[in-house]
Scaffold this motif. Structure first.
Motif, PDB file in Angstrom:
ATOM      1  N   LYS A  25    -115.916  23.597  11.713  1.00 30.35           N
ATOM      2  CA  LYS A  25    -115.552  23.924  13.084  1.00 30.35           C
ATOM      3  C   LYS A  25    -116.312  25.171  13.539  1.00 30.35           C
ATOM      4  O   LYS A  25    -116.417  26.150  12.800  1.00 30.35           O
ATOM      5  N   ILE A  27    -116.460  28.371  15.415  1.00 25.33           N
ATOM      6  CA  ILE A  27    -115.520  29.358  15.934  1.00 25.33           C
ATOM      7  C   ILE A  27    -116.311  30.485  16.585  1.00 25.33           C
ATOM      8  O   ILE A  27    -117.042  31.222  15.927  1.00 25.33           O
ATOM      9  N   ASP A 133    -115.224  25.130  18.911  1.00 25.59           N
ATOM     10  CA  ASP A 133    -113.984  24.403  18.647  1.00 25.59           C
ATOM     11  C   ASP A 133    -112.772  25.327  18.632  1.00 25.59           C
ATOM     12  O   ASP A 133    -111.632  24.862  18.568  1.00 25.59           O
ATOM     13  N   GLY A 134    -113.014  26.617  18.650  1.00 25.52           N
ATOM     14  CA  GLY A 134    -111.945  27.601  18.644  1.00 25.52           C
ATOM     15  C   GLY A 134    -112.532  28.969  18.916  1.00 25.52           C
ATOM     16  O   GLY A 134    -113.749  29.163  18.853  1.00 25.52           O
ATOM     17  N   ILE A 157    -110.871  29.931  28.245  1.00 20.21           N
ATOM     18  CA  ILE A 157    -110.493  29.437  26.919  1.00 20.21           C
ATOM     19  C   ILE A 157    -109.254  28.539  27.028  1.00 20.21           C
ATOM     20  O   ILE A 157    -109.195  27.455  26.440  1.00 20.21           O
ATOM     21  N   LEU A 162    -108.654  25.395  23.941  1.00 21.92           N
ATOM     22  CA  LEU A 162    -109.169  25.795  22.637  1.00 21.92           C
ATOM     23  C   LEU A 162    -108.149  26.665  21.914  1.00 21.92           C
ATOM     24  O   LEU A 162    -107.511  27.523  22.531  1.00 21.92           O
ATOM     25  N   PRO A 163    -107.982  26.471  20.608  1.00 19.13           N
ATOM     26  CA  PRO A 163    -107.136  27.400  19.854  1.00 19.13           C
ATOM     27  C   PRO A 163    -107.766  28.785  19.859  1.00 19.13           C
ATOM     28  O   PRO A 163    -108.985  28.926  19.722  1.00 19.13           O
ATOM     29  N   VAL A 164    -106.938  29.814  20.052  1.00 18.09           N
ATOM     30  CA  VAL A 164    -107.474  31.169  20.158  1.00 18.09           C
ATOM     31  C   VAL A 164    -106.560  32.154  19.437  1.00 18.09           C
ATOM     32  O   VAL A 164    -105.332  32.058  19.511  1.00 18.09           O
ATOM     33  N   HIS A 188    -100.495  34.345  23.451  1.00 20.83           N
ATOM     34  CA  HIS A 188    -101.345  34.166  22.268  1.00 20.83           C
ATOM     35  C   HIS A 188    -100.950  35.178  21.189  1.00 20.83           C
ATOM     36  O   HIS A 188    -100.514  36.287  21.499  1.00 20.83           O
ATOM     37  N   TYR A 211    -104.890  28.686  11.834  1.00 21.49           N
ATOM     38  CA  TYR A 211    -105.151  28.241  13.196  1.00 21.49           C
ATOM     39  C   TYR A 211    -106.289  27.231  13.305  1.00 21.49           C
ATOM     40  O   TYR A 211    -106.260  26.363  14.172  1.00 21.49           O
ATOM     41  N   PHE A 212    -107.290  27.371  12.459  1.00 20.96           N
ATOM     42  CA  PHE A 212    -108.490  26.573  12.641  1.00 20.96           C
ATOM     43  C   PHE A 212    -108.681  25.476  11.600  1.00 20.96           C
ATOM     44  O   PHE A 212    -109.707  24.822  11.572  1.00 20.96           O
TER      45      PHE A 212
END
Length: 213
Positions: A25, A27, A133-134, A157, A162-164, A188, A211-212
């Protein structure tokens, strides 16, 4: 026939494994200039691969092109993730060459650097909209986190779904105020750290793996 069958089955297993393995992924490490993004990227890369990503500097916009470190495997608390770290230029609404004159640069060098930094901001925005992807969002915990740039970037974001993770950096400094960052972006999770001193990196890695993954 048995040998051919075994060979065919072996090839099939290899192909299935190749196509079942997910790509690392991507990041992106984002945030305003001088928040410590490259320091963090280098800390992560050194801890897990032994190599740095790029030079660090107190001068704004030292990173003017996105840099990537591939296949960084991070494992904590039974979770493991393989990521490509994308260290992006600091995003700002304006890059003024006069900023660089304050660091004893000649005007021609300052103008060139400001032009490169502006192009780097555009590249960072492209990565954010198309190729990550994050996001790890790095903020200087000694500064007010509510700004036009931070509000805009975090909004983008979120719109990209997107996961952050928000990292409140520079907790080694006396003026650090992590709670101010947590209160500014309560939607967040905020993780405190000092990328320079390596403080709280165990939690940083645990959160990245969580998270990722």
């Amino acid at each position: 026939m048995g040998l051919l069958t075994d060979l065919r089955d072996s090839i099939s297993r290899v192909v299935d494994r190749l196509f079942s393995e997910s790509e690392p992924k991507r990041i992106g490490i984002y945030g305003p200039p001088n928040a410590g993004k490259t320091t963090l990227a280098n800390r992560i890369a050194r801890d897990w691969t032994g190599d740095a990503i790029g030079p660090e500097s107190h001068i704004p916009h030292e990173t003017r092109r996105a840099r990537r470190k591939e296949n960084v495997e991070i494992e904590r608390n039974g979770k493991k993730v393989t990521i490509d770290i994308v260290d992006t230029p600091g995003v700002t609404t304006k890059v003024d060459y006069k900023e660089f004159l304050e660091h004893d640069m000649e005007k021609d060098d300052a103008v060139r650097r400001s032009r490169e930094a502006t192009e780097g901001v555009a590249e960072a925005m492209h990565w954010l909209r198309e190729d990550v992807d994050g996001v790890i969002y790095v903020l200087d915990s000694t500064k007010d986190p509510i700004s036009q740039v931070n509000t805009m970037l975090i909004g983008i974001i979120e719109s990209q779904d997107l996961p952050v993770l928000i990292f409140a950096n520079k907790i080694d400094l006396e003026e650090s105020n992590v709670e101010r960052i947590a209160n500014a972006y309560p939607q967040h999770e905020t993780v405190e750290l000092s990328a320079l001193e390596g403080e709280n990196m165990d939690e940083v890695y645990a959160k990245i793996a969580e998270y990722f993954a």
